[in-house]
Design an enzyme around this catalytic site. Structure first.
Site, PDB file in Angstrom:
ATOM      1  N   ASP A 116       0.860  -1.188   0.000  1.00  0.00           N
ATOM      2  CA  ASP A 116       0.000   0.000   0.000  1.00  0.00           C
ATOM      3  C   ASP A 116       0.895   1.236   0.000  1.00  0.00           C
ATOM      4  O   ASP A 116       2.013   1.195   0.528  1.00  0.00           O
ATOM      5  CB  ASP A 116      -0.898   0.000   1.245  1.00  0.00           C
ATOM      6  CG  ASP A 116      -2.110   0.915   1.099  1.00  0.00           C
ATOM      7  OD1 ASP A 116      -3.234   0.384   0.990  1.00  0.00           O
ATOM      8  OD2 ASP A 116      -1.928   2.149   1.080  1.00  0.00           O
ATOM      9  N   ARG A 147     -18.788  -8.550   3.927  1.00  0.00           N
ATOM     10  CA  ARG A 147     -19.475  -7.515   4.705  1.00  0.00           C
ATOM     11  C   ARG A 147     -18.536  -7.049   5.795  1.00  0.00           C
ATOM     12  O   ARG A 147     -17.901  -7.870   6.468  1.00  0.00           O
ATOM     13  CB  ARG A 147     -20.718  -8.106   5.390  1.00  0.00           C
ATOM     14  CG  ARG A 147     -21.770  -8.629   4.470  1.00  0.00           C
ATOM     15  CD  ARG A 147     -22.696  -9.563   5.228  1.00  0.00           C
ATOM     16  NE  ARG A 147     -21.955 -10.719   5.755  1.00  0.00           N
ATOM     17  CZ  ARG A 147     -22.419 -11.579   6.658  1.00  0.00           C
ATOM     18  NH1 ARG A 147     -23.613 -11.416   7.169  1.00  0.00           N
ATOM     19  NH2 ARG A 147     -21.696 -12.600   7.065  1.00  0.00           N
ATOM     20  N   LYS A 205     -21.291  -8.320  -9.080  1.00  0.00           N
ATOM     21  CA  LYS A 205     -21.123  -7.522  -7.868  1.00  0.00           C
ATOM     22  C   LYS A 205     -22.077  -6.329  -7.854  1.00  0.00           C
ATOM     23  O   LYS A 205     -22.758  -6.056  -6.850  1.00  0.00           O
ATOM     24  CB  LYS A 205     -19.666  -7.050  -7.765  1.00  0.00           C
ATOM     25  CG  LYS A 205     -19.359  -6.153  -6.595  1.00  0.00           C
ATOM     26  CD  LYS A 205     -19.642  -6.838  -5.263  1.00  0.00           C
ATOM     27  CE  LYS A 205     -19.537  -5.882  -4.098  1.00  0.00           C
ATOM     28  NZ  LYS A 205     -18.228  -5.778  -3.528  1.00  0.00           N
ATOM     29  N   ASN A 226     -25.189  -5.915  -5.018  1.00  0.00           N
ATOM     30  CA  ASN A 226     -25.344  -4.758  -4.134  1.00  0.00           C
ATOM     31  C   ASN A 226     -26.621  -3.975  -4.459  1.00  0.00           C
ATOM     32  O   ASN A 226     -27.277  -3.447  -3.563  1.00  0.00           O
ATOM     33  CB  ASN A 226     -24.107  -3.858  -4.200  1.00  0.00           C
ATOM     34  CG  ASN A 226     -23.017  -4.348  -3.262  1.00  0.00           C
ATOM     35  OD1 ASN A 226     -23.210  -5.334  -2.541  1.00  0.00           O
ATOM     36  ND2 ASN A 226     -21.881  -3.686  -3.259  1.00  0.00           N
ATOM     37  N   LEU A 257     -34.480  -7.173   5.445  1.00  0.00           N
ATOM     38  CA  LEU A 257     -35.784  -6.513   5.432  1.00  0.00           C
ATOM     39  C   LEU A 257     -35.995  -5.758   6.733  1.00  0.00           C
ATOM     40  O   LEU A 257     -37.112  -5.697   7.239  1.00  0.00           O
ATOM     41  CB  LEU A 257     -36.902  -7.543   5.240  1.00  0.00           C
ATOM     42  CG  LEU A 257     -37.181  -8.008   3.810  1.00  0.00           C
ATOM     43  CD1 LEU A 257     -38.398  -8.919   3.775  1.00  0.00           C
ATOM     44  CD2 LEU A 257     -37.400  -6.830   2.845  1.00  0.00           C
ATOM     45  N   CYS A 309     -20.001   1.095   0.514  1.00  0.00           N
ATOM     46  CA  CYS A 309     -20.313   0.285  -0.671  1.00  0.00           C
ATOM     47  C   CYS A 309     -21.680   0.559  -1.275  1.00  0.00           C
ATOM     48  O   CYS A 309     -21.763   1.082  -2.387  1.00  0.00           O
ATOM     49  CB  CYS A 309     -20.187  -1.197  -0.331  1.00  0.00           C
ATOM     50  SG  CYS A 309     -18.495  -1.661   0.015  1.00  0.00           S
ATOM     51  N   LYS A 338     -22.549   4.193  -2.905  1.00  0.00           N
ATOM     52  CA  LYS A 338     -21.750   4.594  -4.074  1.00  0.00           C
ATOM     53  C   LYS A 338     -21.834   3.549  -5.183  1.00  0.00           C
ATOM     54  O   LYS A 338     -21.768   3.898  -6.361  1.00  0.00           O
ATOM     55  CB  LYS A 338     -20.295   4.898  -3.679  1.00  0.00           C
ATOM     56  CG  LYS A 338     -19.468   3.722  -3.184  1.00  0.00           C
ATOM     57  CD  LYS A 338     -18.356   3.333  -4.116  1.00  0.00           C
ATOM     58  CE  LYS A 338     -17.532   2.223  -3.512  1.00  0.00           C
ATOM     59  NZ  LYS A 338     -16.998   1.243  -4.400  1.00  0.00           N
TER      60      LYS A 338
END
Ligand code: UDX
Length: 437
Positions: free
Chosen positions: A30, A151, A208, A212, A254, A264, A267
């Site tokens: 990174d 998640r 993906k 989402n 629900l 996530c 956006k």
């Protein structure tokens, strides 16, 4: 296998540690020196249950190292791209500069036969574009896409025991040589029967975005029902229980409340709409605009309900917000509905105190004007109203009888519909849920 993981945020740090746990030799890379220093000391730069322990275990075993030097990727067989794709400033589309930058920076270190695997959530078409860059740099190297579904709060188990793997390869064939390589990487979970689907690059990318979008739609659907329940005097939690018993619908995701947030879902649905527009398929996703609008309306609704709860005026009212993170078991406050509501209340003249077991440092970074109190007992003192906005277990388990003695006025708004309204009312509280009578 020797694996590099490029990008060590929520996704990459967990992925690197989990790949090491599966027995591979992993280097996490990174550009952020502070992040790398923390990870090297087995301290995740964010809160994720079980991650610090895992980092410690695999680093002590010599299976994982961290560096800021991209040259460390040389000598690895497989390279995972795990950098972020945030929303572009002032636009709906995804900012691809990190994915593009990471891939370009990796190219000089690629060796013949290497496999580059994209995990970031990207607009459809990205993988094909980057595959060309990889092939141009090293003709025998290849790129595939393997979207991540983890998640936050369950990231370690979601990575080690996922529901499924999706492999996107050029042409979508099981016989593509990249499939066997990734099978070797994931041999642990595959051996215990985790389903694995092979698709073409575009389909894998879309899986993906579609997953989402579906989750966001499910939440906004039940929140739309909450609006109707409020108008009709009905109870959305009972409605969700009843429709959720239909197998085809299912009760998960629900839970009506203040809506979805995080790094996530918000956006990703916006980036999906933007990409569909570019492809000329914008009509197909106009419903996601409504999903987004229903979600944002929840925040305004909570501000209005709080005003009602406080007798019609917010000015000078002491409001305590329980929870700042976008969901429990996380310190992530990106697009957190709880914080957004806290900030709106403050702007309208309320005196807001926010408490949270993990997320206060991040919250203070985003909204320095709010008052933060880590001790929840102190935070609720003399409050005119409490707002439960992130359902941490310690807030779900609050005792209404004990708490009544601390607050100024016993009023509570349950933004996640997790409290037993009858019990709170019996203890003398004015209780309001969302979409409940
Ligand atoms: C999500 C997806 O679940 C995951 O598969 C994907 O890889 C990344 O995005 P995450 O952002 O960690 O994961 O959070 P998630 O558990 O999906 O919750 C998102 C938001 O929806 C939270 O703010 C949560 O509080 C809210 N939510 C969730 C509801 O309001 N109601 C529900 O019933 C479920």
């Amino acid at each position: 296998m020797r694996i590099s993981v490029i990008g060590c945020g929520y996704l990459g740090a967990v992925h690197a540690a989990c790949m090491a746990k599966l027995g591979h030799d992993v280097v996490g890379i990174d550009v952020d020196t502070r992040k790398i220093a923390a990870l090297s000391a087995a301290q995740a730069p964010f809160y994720e249950p079980g991650l610090d322990e895992l980092l410690d275990e695999v680093q002590s075993a010599g299976k994982l190292a961290f560096t800021t030097d991209m040259a460390a990727a040389a000598g690895c067989d497989v390279h995972f791209i795990c950098v972020g794709t945030p929303q572009k400033k002032g636009e709906n589309g995804a900012d691809m500069s990190f994915v593009d930058g990471a891939t370009v920076a990796l190219l000089p270190h690629l060796q013949p036969g290497n496999l580059v695997i994209g995990k970031s959530t990207v607009p459809v078409g990205t993988a094909a574009r980057l595959a060309e860059l990889v092939r141009d740099a090293v003709p025998t190297a290849q790129l595939m896409w393997n979207p991540e579904f983890l998640r936050e709060g369950h990231a370690v188990s979601d990575t080690l025991q996922p529901d499924r793997f999706v492999y996107g390869v050029d042409g979508g064939s099981e016989d593509h040589p990249a499939v066997a390589i990734l099978d070797e990487v994931y041999s642990g979970p595959l051996n215990v029967g985790t389903p694995r689907l092979v698709a073409d690059l575009a389909t894998a990318e879309l899986v993906k975005a579609a997953a989402n979008s579906f989750l966001a739609t499910k939440i906004s659907f039940i929140n739309a029902m909450a609006e109707v329940c409020e108008a009709a005097g009905a109870d959305v939690t009972q409605l969700a229980d009843a429709i959720g018993l239909d197998d085809r619908i299912g009760r998960k995701f629900l839970n009506a409340g203040i809506g979805f947030g995080g790094g996530c879902l918000p956006k990703d649905i916006r980036a999906f709409m933007a990409r569909a527009g570019e492809l000329g398929a914008d009509q197909a996703l106009t419903f996601l605009r409504e999903v987004d609008a229903i979600n944002m309306r929840r925040r305004t609704r909570v501000v209005e309900l709080t005003r009602e709860l406080c007798g019609g005026m917010l000015l000078g009212k002491r409001i305590t917000v329980l929870g700042a993170a976008f969901k429990p078991e996380s310190d992530d406050v990106r697009d957190s509905p709880a914080l957004s509501i806290a900030a709106q209340l403050q702007l309208q003249g309320a005196v807001v105190t926010v408490t949270d077991p993990k997320a206060l440092a991040n919250a203070a970074g985003r909204f320095p004007e709010l008052h933060y109190e880590p001790d929840s007992d102190r935070a609720v003192q003399r409050a005119d109203a409490l707002l439960l906005l992130t359902e941490w277990p310690q807030y779900r388990d609050l005792d209404p009888y004990e708490l009544a003695a601390s607050v100024g006025s016993p009023r509570i708004l349950d933004g996640r519909n997790v409290l037993d309204g009858a019990k709170w009312r019996a203890a003398g509280w004015t209780y309001r849920g969302l979409g409940r009578p």
